[in-house]
Design a protein around this motif. Structure first.
Motif, mmCIF file in Angstrom:
data_model
loop_
_atom_site.group_PDB
_atom_site.id
_atom_site.type_symbol
_atom_site.label_atom_id
_atom_site.label_comp_id
_atom_site.label_asym_id
_atom_site.label_seq_id
_atom_site.Cartn_x
_atom_site.Cartn_y
_atom_site.Cartn_z
ATOM 1 N N ASP A 145 -8.869 10.318 1.349
ATOM 2 C CA ASP A 145 -8.324 9.101 2.279
ATOM 3 C C ASP A 145 -8.919 9.347 3.567
ATOM 4 O O ASP A 145 -8.834 10.153 4.127
ATOM 5 C CB ASP A 145 -6.822 9.340 2.167
ATOM 6 C CG ASP A 145 -6.411 7.880 2.959
ATOM 7 O OD1 ASP A 145 -7.284 7.164 3.657
ATOM 8 O OD2 ASP A 145 -5.108 7.828 2.934
ATOM 9 N N ASP A 202 -7.745 3.937 7.497
ATOM 10 C CA ASP A 202 -8.371 2.534 7.660
ATOM 11 C C ASP A 202 -8.689 1.925 6.510
ATOM 12 O O ASP A 202 -9.708 1.152 6.226
ATOM 13 C CB ASP A 202 -9.667 2.575 8.817
ATOM 14 C CG ASP A 202 -9.414 2.929 9.938
ATOM 15 O OD1 ASP A 202 -8.030 2.883 10.555
ATOM 16 O OD2 ASP A 202 -10.083 3.405 10.858
ATOM 17 N N GLY A 203 -8.073 2.316 5.247
ATOM 18 C CA GLY A 203 -8.120 1.567 4.080
ATOM 19 C C GLY A 203 -9.657 2.147 3.546
ATOM 20 O O GLY A 203 -10.048 1.318 2.521
ATOM 21 N N ARG A 204 -10.114 3.288 3.724
ATOM 22 C CA ARG A 204 -11.424 3.642 3.096
ATOM 23 C C ARG A 204 -11.236 4.821 2.582
ATOM 24 O O ARG A 204 -10.383 5.697 2.719
ATOM 25 C CB ARG A 204 -12.495 3.648 4.413
ATOM 26 C CG ARG A 204 -12.882 2.424 4.959
ATOM 27 C CD ARG A 204 -14.021 2.805 5.944
ATOM 28 N NE ARG A 204 -13.786 3.660 6.886
ATOM 29 C CZ ARG A 204 -14.350 4.954 7.031
ATOM 30 N NH1 ARG A 204 -15.760 4.700 6.655
ATOM 31 N NH2 ARG A 204 -14.137 5.854 8.007
ATOM 32 N N THR A 205 -11.986 5.272 1.469
ATOM 33 C CA THR A 205 -11.909 6.323 0.775
ATOM 34 C C THR A 205 -13.155 6.988 0.236
ATOM 35 O O THR A 205 -14.333 6.117 0.010
ATOM 36 C CB THR A 205 -11.185 5.925 -0.757
ATOM 37 O OG1 THR A 205 -9.970 5.495 -0.674
ATOM 38 C CG2 THR A 205 -11.081 7.087 -1.673
ATOM 39 N N ALA A 215 -11.300 0.704 0.139
ATOM 40 C CA ALA A 215 -10.248 0.322 -0.368
ATOM 41 C C ALA A 215 -9.328 1.813 -0.426
ATOM 42 O O ALA A 215 -10.106 2.841 -0.275
ATOM 43 C CB ALA A 215 -10.412 0.237 -1.905
ATOM 44 N N SER A 216 -8.070 1.562 -0.588
ATOM 45 C CA SER A 216 -7.231 2.892 -0.492
ATOM 46 C C SER A 216 -7.693 3.893 -1.611
ATOM 47 O O SER A 216 -8.224 3.402 -2.778
ATOM 48 C CB SER A 216 -5.766 2.337 -0.749
ATOM 49 O OG SER A 216 -5.498 2.000 -2.299
ATOM 50 N N ARG A 217 -7.152 4.914 -1.630
ATOM 51 C CA ARG A 217 -7.576 6.159 -2.667
ATOM 52 C C ARG A 217 -6.980 5.657 -3.845
ATOM 53 O O ARG A 217 -7.470 6.027 -5.001
ATOM 54 C CB ARG A 217 -6.982 7.489 -2.072
ATOM 55 C CG ARG A 217 -7.116 8.617 -2.958
ATOM 56 C CD ARG A 217 -7.162 9.973 -2.238
ATOM 57 N NE ARG A 217 -5.911 10.295 -1.797
ATOM 58 C CZ ARG A 217 -5.354 11.384 -1.416
ATOM 59 N NH1 ARG A 217 -6.307 12.334 -1.399
ATOM 60 N NH2 ARG A 217 -3.990 11.508 -1.207
ATOM 61 N N GLU A 218 -5.548 5.293 -3.632
ATOM 62 C CA GLU A 218 -4.887 4.769 -5.084
ATOM 63 C C GLU A 218 -5.538 3.863 -5.919
ATOM 64 O O GLU A 218 -5.888 3.970 -7.058
ATOM 65 C CB GLU A 218 -3.638 4.282 -4.676
ATOM 66 C CG GLU A 218 -2.575 5.532 -4.110
ATOM 67 C CD GLU A 218 -2.807 5.908 -2.565
ATOM 68 O OE1 GLU A 218 -3.679 5.341 -1.902
ATOM 69 O OE2 GLU A 218 -2.351 7.214 -2.468
ATOM 70 N N ARG A 219 -6.314 2.869 -5.174
ATOM 71 C CA ARG A 219 -6.961 1.719 -5.859
ATOM 72 C C ARG A 219 -8.374 2.389 -6.441
ATOM 73 O O ARG A 219 -8.633 1.938 -7.589
ATOM 74 C CB ARG A 219 -7.381 0.716 -4.924
ATOM 75 C CG ARG A 219 -7.835 -0.675 -5.600
ATOM 76 C CD ARG A 219 -7.607 -1.812 -5.003
ATOM 77 N NE ARG A 219 -8.246 -2.798 -5.570
ATOM 78 C CZ ARG A 219 -8.996 -3.827 -5.047
ATOM 79 N NH1 ARG A 219 -9.336 -3.819 -3.788
ATOM 80 N NH2 ARG A 219 -9.648 -4.627 -5.603
#
Length: 147
Positions: free
Chosen positions: A106, A109-112, A15-19
């Motif tokens: 971050d 690739d959408g990983r945190t 998931a994104s860092r923001e999520r």
């Protein structure tokens, strides 16, 4: 000088860092994962004033006797969406708060990557080993939510 007892854990979330940040800083997601599958956090018990000096609290309810654990603390550092430092205790009269630091990186690739650390609070290293098991269950729930 010896280091305070504590724990450090690293997890990678898809998931994104923001999520991932919102999981830690918004009442609804927090109430869903904190406590894992065996404890309930009624949303009405969660209060989060996410700013330096702001307080937070949540009540965990579980077990056949519906035992309550009242968690509370204060935010010390808030650098959205990368770093959160806050105190935590479940002993309302106790001044021995542990300090939790959450650092989100971050990875693309959408990983945190989340690096979690908890120190202090007058817990022994053995007590921290138990706490690590609990946090691991909580973080599994975050991974499920973000999956």
């Amino acid at each position: 000088m010896t280091e305070q007892p504590g724990i450090t854990m690293t997890r990678i979330f898809d998931a994104s860092r923001e999520r991932v940040w919102r999981e830690w800083t918004e009442p609804e997601p927090f109430a869903d994962w904190f406590g894992g599958p065996d404890w309930e956090i009624p949303l009405s018990t969660v209060s989060m004033d996410v700013r330096p000096g702001g307080s937070w609290h949540a009540t965990m309810v579980g077990g056949p006797e519906r035992r309550e654990i009242n968690w509370k603390g204060e935010y010390r550092e808030v650098s959205a969406p990368e770093r959160l430092v806050f105190t935590i205790t479940d002993q309302p009269a106790d001044e021995a708060y542990a300090v939790v630091t959450v650092v989100l990186t971050d990875l693309g690739d959408g990983r945190t990557e989340m690096v979690f650390e908890q120190r202090g609070g007058d817990l022994s290293q053995e007590e921290y080993e138990g706490a690590a098991q609990g946090w691991s269950i909580f973080f599994d729930r975050i991974a499920e939510r973000l999956g």
